[in-house]
Design a protein around this motif. Structure first.
Motif, PDB file in Angstrom:
ATOM      1  N   TYR A   1      55.439  45.287  38.929  1.00 31.95           N
ATOM      2  CA  TYR A   1      54.637  44.163  39.405  1.00 31.95           C
ATOM      3  C   TYR A   1      53.276  44.187  38.693  1.00 31.95           C
ATOM      4  N   GLY A   2      53.302  43.782  37.423  1.00 32.32           N
ATOM      5  CA  GLY A   2      52.118  43.927  36.583  1.00 32.32           C
ATOM      6  C   GLY A   2      50.964  43.028  36.954  1.00 32.32           C
ATOM      7  N   GLY A   3      51.228  41.901  37.607  1.00 29.87           N
ATOM      8  CA  GLY A   3      50.134  41.026  38.024  1.00 29.87           C
ATOM      9  C   GLY A   3      49.293  41.679  39.100  1.00 29.87           C
ATOM     10  N   LEU A   4      49.938  42.185  40.144  1.00 26.15           N
ATOM     11  CA  LEU A   4      49.221  42.851  41.234  1.00 26.15           C
ATOM     12  C   LEU A   4      48.531  44.121  40.750  1.00 26.15           C
ATOM     13  N   ILE A   5      49.240  44.915  39.967  1.00 24.83           N
ATOM     14  CA  ILE A   5      48.642  46.151  39.458  1.00 24.83           C
ATOM     15  C   ILE A   5      47.478  45.836  38.520  1.00 24.83           C
ATOM     16  N   GLY A   6      47.661  44.860  37.651  1.00 25.24           N
ATOM     17  CA  GLY A   6      46.613  44.520  36.695  1.00 25.24           C
ATOM     18  C   GLY A   6      45.345  44.027  37.366  1.00 25.24           C
ATOM     19  N   VAL A   7      45.488  43.200  38.389  1.00 21.62           N
ATOM     20  CA  VAL A   7      44.311  42.689  39.095  1.00 21.62           C
ATOM     21  C   VAL A   7      43.684  43.762  39.964  1.00 21.62           C
ATOM     22  N   GLY A   8      44.517  44.561  40.626  1.00 25.16           N
ATOM     23  CA  GLY A   8      44.007  45.519  41.603  1.00 25.16           C
ATOM     24  C   GLY A   8      43.564  46.849  41.049  1.00 25.16           C
TER      25      GLY A   8
ATOM     26  N   ALA B   1      45.388  42.041  46.730  1.00 22.19           N
ATOM     27  CA  ALA B   1      44.655  42.875  45.777  1.00 22.19           C
ATOM     28  C   ALA B   1      43.167  42.595  45.927  1.00 22.19           C
ATOM     29  N   GLU B   2      42.360  43.544  45.465  1.00 23.74           N
ATOM     30  CA  GLU B   2      40.909  43.361  45.422  1.00 23.74           C
ATOM     31  C   GLU B   2      40.505  43.345  43.953  1.00 23.74           C
ATOM     32  N   ASN B   3      39.797  42.315  43.519  1.00 22.14           N
ATOM     33  CA  ASN B   3      39.449  42.152  42.104  1.00 22.14           C
ATOM     34  C   ASN B   3      38.042  42.672  41.867  1.00 22.14           C
ATOM     35  N   MET B   4      37.949  43.881  41.307  1.00 26.71           N
ATOM     36  CA  MET B   4      36.666  44.553  41.121  1.00 26.71           C
ATOM     37  C   MET B   4      36.485  44.978  39.659  1.00 26.71           C
ATOM     38  N   PRO B   5      35.237  45.044  39.179  1.00 27.99           N
ATOM     39  CA  PRO B   5      34.978  45.582  37.836  1.00 27.99           C
ATOM     40  C   PRO B   5      34.775  47.097  37.903  1.00 27.99           C
ATOM     41  N   SER B   6      35.384  47.805  36.999  1.00 29.57           N
ATOM     42  CA  SER B   6      35.182  49.256  36.933  1.00 29.57           C
ATOM     43  C   SER B   6      35.747  49.746  35.612  1.00 29.57           C
ATOM     44  N   GLY B   7      35.691  51.038  35.407  1.00 28.26           N
ATOM     45  CA  GLY B   7      36.237  51.612  34.187  1.00 28.26           C
ATOM     46  C   GLY B   7      37.742  51.504  34.087  1.00 28.26           C
ATOM     47  N   THR B   8      38.412  51.248  35.205  1.00 30.29           N
ATOM     48  CA  THR B   8      39.873  51.116  35.179  1.00 30.29           C
ATOM     49  C   THR B   8      40.330  49.664  35.260  1.00 30.29           C
TER      50      THR B   8
ATOM     51  N   ILE C   1      43.703  37.732  47.610  1.00 30.18           N
ATOM     52  CA  ILE C   1      42.624  38.493  46.969  1.00 30.18           C
ATOM     53  C   ILE C   1      41.563  38.747  48.034  1.00 30.18           C
ATOM     54  N   THR C   2      41.550  39.961  48.570  1.00 27.68           N
ATOM     55  CA  THR C   2      40.699  40.253  49.723  1.00 27.68           C
ATOM     56  C   THR C   2      39.211  40.235  49.383  1.00 27.68           C
ATOM     57  N   PHE C   3      38.888  40.415  48.121  1.00 23.44           N
ATOM     58  CA  PHE C   3      37.548  40.108  47.638  1.00 23.44           C
ATOM     59  C   PHE C   3      37.635  39.895  46.143  1.00 23.44           C
ATOM     60  N   ASP C   4      36.916  38.871  45.670  1.00 23.46           N
ATOM     61  CA  ASP C   4      37.005  38.500  44.262  1.00 23.46           C
ATOM     62  C   ASP C   4      35.623  38.497  43.617  1.00 23.46           C
ATOM     63  N   THR C   5      35.328  39.546  42.871  1.00 24.93           N
ATOM     64  CA  THR C   5      34.089  39.585  42.100  1.00 24.93           C
ATOM     65  C   THR C   5      34.226  38.844  40.775  1.00 24.93           C
ATOM     66  N   GLY C   6      35.468  38.546  40.410  1.00 25.23           N
ATOM     67  CA  GLY C   6      35.761  38.026  39.078  1.00 25.23           C
ATOM     68  C   GLY C   6      36.200  39.119  38.122  1.00 25.23           C
ATOM     69  N   GLY C   7      36.076  40.387  38.555  1.00 24.80           N
ATOM     70  CA  GLY C   7      36.435  41.487  37.669  1.00 24.80           C
ATOM     71  C   GLY C   7      35.441  41.608  36.526  1.00 24.80           C
ATOM     72  N   ILE C   8      35.911  41.995  35.360  1.00 23.81           N
ATOM     73  CA  ILE C   8      35.036  42.132  34.189  1.00 23.81           C
ATOM     74  C   ILE C   8      34.367  40.783  33.859  1.00 23.81           C
ATOM     75  N   SER C   9      35.091  39.694  34.052  1.00 25.82           N
ATOM     76  CA  SER C   9      34.517  38.345  33.880  1.00 25.82           C
ATOM     77  C   SER C   9      33.796  37.970  35.166  1.00 25.82           C
ATOM     78  N   ILE C  10      32.741  38.709  35.463  1.00 23.86           N
ATOM     79  CA  ILE C  10      32.150  38.709  36.805  1.00 23.86           C
ATOM     80  C   ILE C  10      31.525  37.355  37.158  1.00 23.86           C
ATOM     81  N   LYS C  11      31.617  37.015  38.434  1.00 26.13           N
ATOM     82  CA  LYS C  11      31.064  35.761  38.936  1.00 26.13           C
ATOM     83  C   LYS C  11      29.544  35.863  39.068  1.00 26.13           C
ATOM     84  N   PRO C  12      28.855  34.732  39.127  1.00 27.63           N
ATOM     85  CA  PRO C  12      27.424  34.766  39.482  1.00 27.63           C
ATOM     86  C   PRO C  12      27.232  35.322  40.890  1.00 27.63           C
ATOM     87  N   ALA C  13      26.092  35.933  41.132  1.00 28.62           N
ATOM     88  CA  ALA C  13      25.855  36.584  42.425  1.00 28.62           C
ATOM     89  C   ALA C  13      25.738  35.591  43.574  1.00 28.62           C
ATOM     90  N   GLY C  14      25.199  34.405  43.303  1.00 32.20           N
ATOM     91  CA  GLY C  14      25.005  33.438  44.373  1.00 32.20           C
ATOM     92  C   GLY C  14      26.311  33.053  45.035  1.00 32.20           C
TER      93      GLY C  14
END
Length: 506
Positions: free
Chosen positions: A232-239, A320-327, A269-282
């Motif tokens: 399930y590469g979509g869920l794993i890739g996003v999460g 899934a939770e969409n977060m930016p990180s090293g992984t 998506i229990t929380f969506d920061t946008g991941g590496i393509s991060i959303k504006p903070a507002g």
């Protein structure tokens, strides 16, 4: 954590002299000659006096207008509440006008435990609309408060309908349906309103299991290890960028004599920061609502089960939770969706379609008669249709059936195309597909992407519809009618109405 509350709905005849309640709700229509009191069960003299005072009181009868006036001597109610029905042709308001008026009055009556509603309800259909409006309006969210809310902040817990249909043997089923729908809508709102540090993939999966315990519903949870193993590469890739790893939850109601099988896929998506393509903070805090589709399809299946509809209903919660990180997945990465199709991720903030792709492939494997996905998918939906109207795309017949069900349920949905030329814009240089394409018409481009993952049965594509609820799932404006601020519970009513139509052979 999820507490949709209990609301007792009962009915009496139009002879209300012996009915004690904290408030009596009456309807006022807005007419060309001024406001009109409709269907008052009060004595003729009292009705005439109240009618004569409407203009003096500043009551116009507009939708969402709610005014309180003293009941006076001789009434068992403490206060009379005048709720606006808007423009009414003759003396028969539409079902949605009744729902909205009943809901607006209910929202205004916090702290009043028992309310008597004497809105125009000559027929079962009108009685159902009033009961639904009450049930949707009786909502408060206090889960994260340190102290229990005061009684004055709590919605009514009992509502009595004065209706000419009180003796109809079909009315108890009508009231039960309104109560079940109300609980499902309120529970969906609770899920959407929960803080993202409380609701994340693992806890959402557990809440789904807990909610189904008292019903003939089977819940299966695929954890991150199983998702990785099965591809399930979509869920794993996003999460993968989050410490809280993804889940896929299957919620299944299978009655013995099911007429058809309705499969529902919900974006979770229990929380969506946008991941590496991060959303504006507002306003990023509002992205806790990006799981509204999963909440809606969960509660839809539970409501179908509680109503005992002869339809097999399956919900797939793509969590899934969409977060930016090293992984985290990077722009430019290529992932393999469940079933093997590859996607080049050009923007990690277009993540919902990736988890939904996994869910659509999985749901297709069961060969359902109808497959519907529900998602807060694109900002383009709000650009096209505003914040209260969902866009519906897909197979023409099923798409139109969803819109018709929305019309019956009192939710706003609009049929949209998937223009053929948009498909080419999601071609990738290096993979089968890219996860973004043409900017203009982005809602429809996202639908074109999802269509690639709908399966076939005997060479024929499964009837499929995509419902984009980005705007109507979360109300950032003022409350109106039966709709509160924040989570709205949108699409539950439409999906239940569609299941009922399928059960009836339509």
């Amino acid at each position: 954590m999820i507490n949709p509350g209990e609301l007792k709905l009962t009915a009496v005849s139009l002879d209300i002299k012996r009915v004690a309640a904290g408030a009596l709700v009456l309807g006022v229509a807005r007419g060309t000659d001024g406001p009109r009191l409709l269907a008052s069960p009060l004595p003729a003299a009292a009705t005439a006096a109240l009618q004569a005072s409407l203009s003096v009181l500043g009551v116009g009868g507009a939708a969402d207008e709610v005014r309180r006036v003293p009941a006076g001597a001789g009434h068992l109610a403490d206060v009379i509440v005048l709720t606006g029905l808007g423009k009414v042709e003759g003396d028969a308001p539409t079902s949605e006008a009744l729902r909205r008026a009943a809901g607006a009055a209910t929202r205004a009556l916090s702290g009043v435990p028992t309310v008597l509603f004497a809105l125009p309800a000559e027929t079962l259909e009108q009685a159902a609309a009033v009961a639904e409006g009450i049930s949707f309006g009786a909502y408060a969210f206090a889960t994260h408060r340190s102290e229990s809310p005061r009684a004055s902040a709590l919605p009514p817990t009992a509502a009595v309908l004065a209706t000419a249909a009180a003796a109809d043997p079909a009315l108890p089923a009508v009231l039960k349906r309104a109560a079940v729908l109300g609980r499902a809508v309120r529970a969906t709102r609770d899920l959407v309103n929960l803080a993202p540090n409380v609701l994340y993939p693992e806890s959402f999966a557990q809440l789904a299991k807990d909610a189904a315990k008292s019903l003939p519903v089977k819940v299966t949870v695929l954890d991150d290890k199983r998702l990785e193993k099965d591809g399930y590469g979509g869920l794993i890739g996003v999460g993968r960028g989050s410490a809280r790893l993804p889940r896929l939850v299957k919620v299944e109601y299978s009655p013995a004599k099911a007429a058809k099988h309705l499969a529902l896929v919900g974006k979770g998506i229990t929380f969506d920061t946008g991941g590496i393509s991060i959303k504006p903070a507002g306003s990023m805090h509002e992205m806790k609502s990006d799981m509204a589709g999963a909440a809606a399809v969960l509660q839809t299946v539970l409501a179908i089960a509680e109503l005992g509809l002869p339809v097999k209903a399956t919900a797939w919660l793509c969590l899934a939770e969409n977060m930016p990180s090293g992984t985290a997945t990077r722009p430019g990465d290529v992932i393999s969706i469940y079933g093997g199709k590859t996607v080049e991720v050009l923007n990690t903030d277009a993540e919902g379609r990736l988890v939904m792709a996994d869910g659509l492939v999985a749901a297709s494997a069961d060969a359902p008669d109808a497959l519907i996905d529900v998602a807060t998918l694109t900002g383009a939906q709000m650009v096209a249709l505003g914040t209260r109207t969902a866009g519906v795309m897909g197979d023409t017949t099923l798409r139109n059936a969803v819109v018709d069900a929305a019309d019956r349920a009192g939710e706003f949905a609009w049929a949209m195309p998937i223009p053929e030329e948009l498909r080419a814009s999601i071609d990738s240089q290096v993979a089968d597909l890219a996860n973004i394409g043409e900017r203009h018409g982005g809602m429809m481009t996202a639908a074109a992407f999802l269509a690639e993952f709908v399966g076939e049965v005997d060479g024929v594509k499964i009837p499929w519809a995509h419902v984009d609820i980005a705007g109507p799932a979360f109300n950032t404006g003022s409350a109106y009618g039966y709709t509160p601020k924040n989570g709205t519970g949108f699409s539950v009513r439409t999906l239940v109405a569609l299941a009922e139509a399928m059960a009836a052979g339509n």
